[in-house]
Structures are given as C-alpha cells and as structure tokens.
Scaffold this motif. Structure first.
Motif, short mmCIF file in Angstrom:
data_model
loop_
_atom_site.label_atom_id
_atom_site.label_comp_id
_atom_site.label_asym_id
_atom_site.label_seq_id
_atom_site.Cartn_x
_atom_site.Cartn_y
_atom_site.Cartn_z
N ASN A 184 0.83 -1.20 0.00
CA ASN A 184 0.00 0.00 0.00
C ASN A 184 0.87 1.25 0.00
OD1 ASN A 184 0.02 1.31 3.01
ND2 ASN A 184 0.38 -0.91 3.09
N ARG A 209 0.89 0.22 -14.33
CA ARG A 209 0.60 0.41 -12.90
C ARG A 209 1.90 0.66 -12.14
NH1 ARG A 209 -5.11 0.28 -11.60
NH2 ARG A 209 -6.07 -0.68 -13.41
N PRO A 210 1.78 1.35 -10.99
CA PRO A 210 0.57 1.94 -10.39
C PRO A 210 0.17 3.23 -11.09
CG PRO A 210 2.48 2.44 -9.04
CD PRO A 210 2.96 1.52 -10.12
N ASP A 213 -2.94 8.19 -8.81
CA ASP A 213 -4.28 8.44 -8.26
C ASP A 213 -4.18 8.33 -6.74
OD1 ASP A 213 -6.90 8.35 -7.35
OD2 ASP A 213 -7.61 7.08 -9.00
N LYS A 215 -6.25 8.12 -4.51
CA LYS A 215 -7.22 7.24 -3.86
C LYS A 215 -6.91 5.76 -4.07
CE LYS A 215 -11.06 10.53 -3.87
NZ LYS A 215 -12.48 10.77 -4.26
N ARG A 216 -5.98 5.48 -4.97
CA ARG A 216 -5.63 4.08 -5.23
C ARG A 216 -4.44 3.71 -4.34
NH1 ARG A 216 -7.79 1.66 -9.83
NH2 ARG A 216 -9.14 3.03 -11.04
N ASN A 217 -4.76 3.36 -3.10
CA ASN A 217 -3.73 3.15 -2.09
C ASN A 217 -3.46 1.69 -1.76
OD1 ASN A 217 -3.36 5.95 -1.65
ND2 ASN A 217 -5.22 5.99 -0.41
N CYS A 218 -4.24 0.77 -2.32
CA CYS A 218 -4.16 -0.64 -1.92
C CYS A 218 -3.89 -1.52 -3.13
CB CYS A 218 -5.46 -1.07 -1.25
SG CYS A 218 -5.99 0.06 0.07
N ASP A 235 -3.08 -1.55 -8.38
CA ASP A 235 -3.49 -0.65 -7.30
C ASP A 235 -4.98 -0.34 -7.42
OD1 ASP A 235 -2.63 0.60 -9.70
OD2 ASP A 235 -2.54 2.56 -8.72
N LYS A 236 -5.70 -0.42 -6.29
CA LYS A 236 -7.14 -0.23 -6.26
C LYS A 236 -7.53 0.77 -5.17
CE LYS A 236 -9.57 -2.49 -8.44
NZ LYS A 236 -10.09 -2.37 -9.83
N ARG A 237 -8.78 1.22 -5.25
CA ARG A 237 -9.34 2.08 -4.21
C ARG A 237 -9.85 1.17 -3.09
NH1 ARG A 237 -12.33 7.25 -7.12
NH2 ARG A 237 -10.61 7.73 -8.55
#
Length: 252
Positions: A184, A209-210, A213, A215-218, A235-237
């Motif tokens: 993360n 990726r990543p 963004d 908000k894309r912390n995980c 990386d996802k929100r």
C-alpha cells in the motif's frame, strides 16, 4: 569416516512415526503428514520428479533432498513415487489411482491442516482466504490482525510463484479472482510499502501500474478475467473495492 545421522519424521494415517537415517548433508528435521482426503487419488501436474522407489520412506527422502518439494504421492503396491512443488487441497481435482496416498510437508506452526501453505524455499506461511466472502482492504487487514496474522508480504519471485501456483492448482481456491495483499501507499502517495513498513523492492506490477491516483492506495493480486488471470499487482481504491485476501503468519 564416521557420519552424523539425522531423523526424517514421517507421520502416517495413524500418526505412527517412521524413522529414516539421512546423511550429514541433510541437516534438516522434516515432517510429512498423510492427507487422507486424497486416498486413491493422484495429481499429474506440478511434478518435479517421479518413478519407482523402495518404500514410502524412500519417496519422502527424495522429496526432502529437493528444497522445492513440499508434497508427494506414493503407492506401496506399485512403488510409484511422484514429487510435487505445491500442496494440493482438493481431491476432486485428482484422478483415480487405487492404493495411492498423499503426503504433505507439515511445518508445525504453519500446518496445511489449518489451511496454511508453506514454502520450503521462501519460508513463507500464507493463508489464502478464498471462501470468506469479500472485504475492502481495511477489513481484510483487520481480519488477519485479529488472528495474529498480517496481510501477505509477497515480496519475492519465490513467494509470488508459489502462491499463484497453489491458487491455480486447487479448485478449493478461486482461480479467477482478486486477492488483497499487504502492499500500500497510504502513508505517502507513490511510496509503496508492506504492512510492516518495509519499502517495496520486488514487485509484479501490471503494465501501466501503479496509476497516479491518490485514492488508489491498496494493491491486489489481480487474477480475475478482467486482468486475464495473470495475478499481476494492481493498485485499487481499497476503501470501496471488495475482494478476497491473503493472510500471512509470521514465523519465529
């Protein structure tokens, strides 16, 4: 020349112990336990080596001498022995083979009997949470922490290859699925670390990726068909997206 001998402990169905003397070169105390669910079944994938052996103990000795080997099938009638580099969890995936028995490396604190997978090469102890529903990243992290685990640190090619191979080889796990891991960048945008604060060095990012963004912390192991089932890092929100997850048990 006098040799020092060591014991290889084999647990059979009734948990009686067999002792095997090994040469000085084998300095490990290894354990293999019989997985009864696989009685009269065999798998023909992920084979390291196969052939005929004198006994189940001899088959276990051959497995012990190859660090990648974590399980084997043996038939006392035909003396067939096949060594494998992953643990199989679903006998429904096997083919019929009368007299065959399956033995799995059992690392005490990281026992397959409790659903863990253990790699002799990387010493990683993972629990693939494939059938516990879906969670966001924070809830996945809490699930692991409440059990004195942590979200998985997949920080080497060896850990990555072993985990992905295990998922793909057993219908017990959802093969085309996404799994949260411990990577993360919550603390600082773009600086990815594992849940214990260790900076990421080895990674397996999907191309592109990543993303930039905030908000894309995980991060997930992206195995769904959306990502072609290749299990790259994406990386996802994490506050919004719900997926499966992988816990890690930190061994002493």
């Amino acid at each position: 020349m006098r040799l020092t001998f060591h014991l290889l402990i084999i647990l059979s169905v009734d948990l009686h112990h067999f002792r095997l003397q090994l040469s000085e070169a084998s300095v490990q105390h290894l354990k293999f336990a019989h997985l009864g669910d696989y009685k009269d079944k065999i798998r023909t994938s992920r084979i390291i080596k196969n052939g005929s052996t004198r006994s189940m103990v001899h088959c276990a000795q051959l497995c012990s001498e190859i660090e990648a080997c974590v399980s084997f099938f043996h038939n006392k009638n035909t003396r067939h022995c096949s060594l494998h580099d992953v643990i199989f969890f679903s006998p429904d995936d096997g083919t019929d083979s009368p007299g065959m028995k399956y033995y799995v490396y059992d690392e005490g604190d990281c026992s397959f009997r409790e659903g863990f997978i253990y790699s002799r090469i990387s010493k990683a102890c993972f629990s693939i949470r494939s059938n516990d529903g879906l969670n966001n990243w924070a809830s996945s992290k809490s699930f692991c922490k409440l059990r004195n685990f942590r979200l998985a640190t997949v920080d080497s090619k060896e850990k990555y290859d072993y985990t992905v191979a295990t998922i793909k080889q057993s219908s017990r796990f959802k093969g085309y699925a996404n799994y949260y891991i411990g990577l993360n960048d919550h603390a600082k945008e773009g600086k990815f670390v594992w849940v214990d604060g260790t900076p990421a060095q080895w990674t397996k990012w999907e191309k592109g990726r990543p993303l930039k963004d905030v908000k894309r912390n995980c991060v997930i192991l992206a195995g769904s068909r959306t990502y072609n089932g290749v299990f790259s890092f994406v990386d996802k929100r994490g506050l919004d997206a719900a997926f499966r997850w992988i816990c890690e048990k930190v061994l002493p």
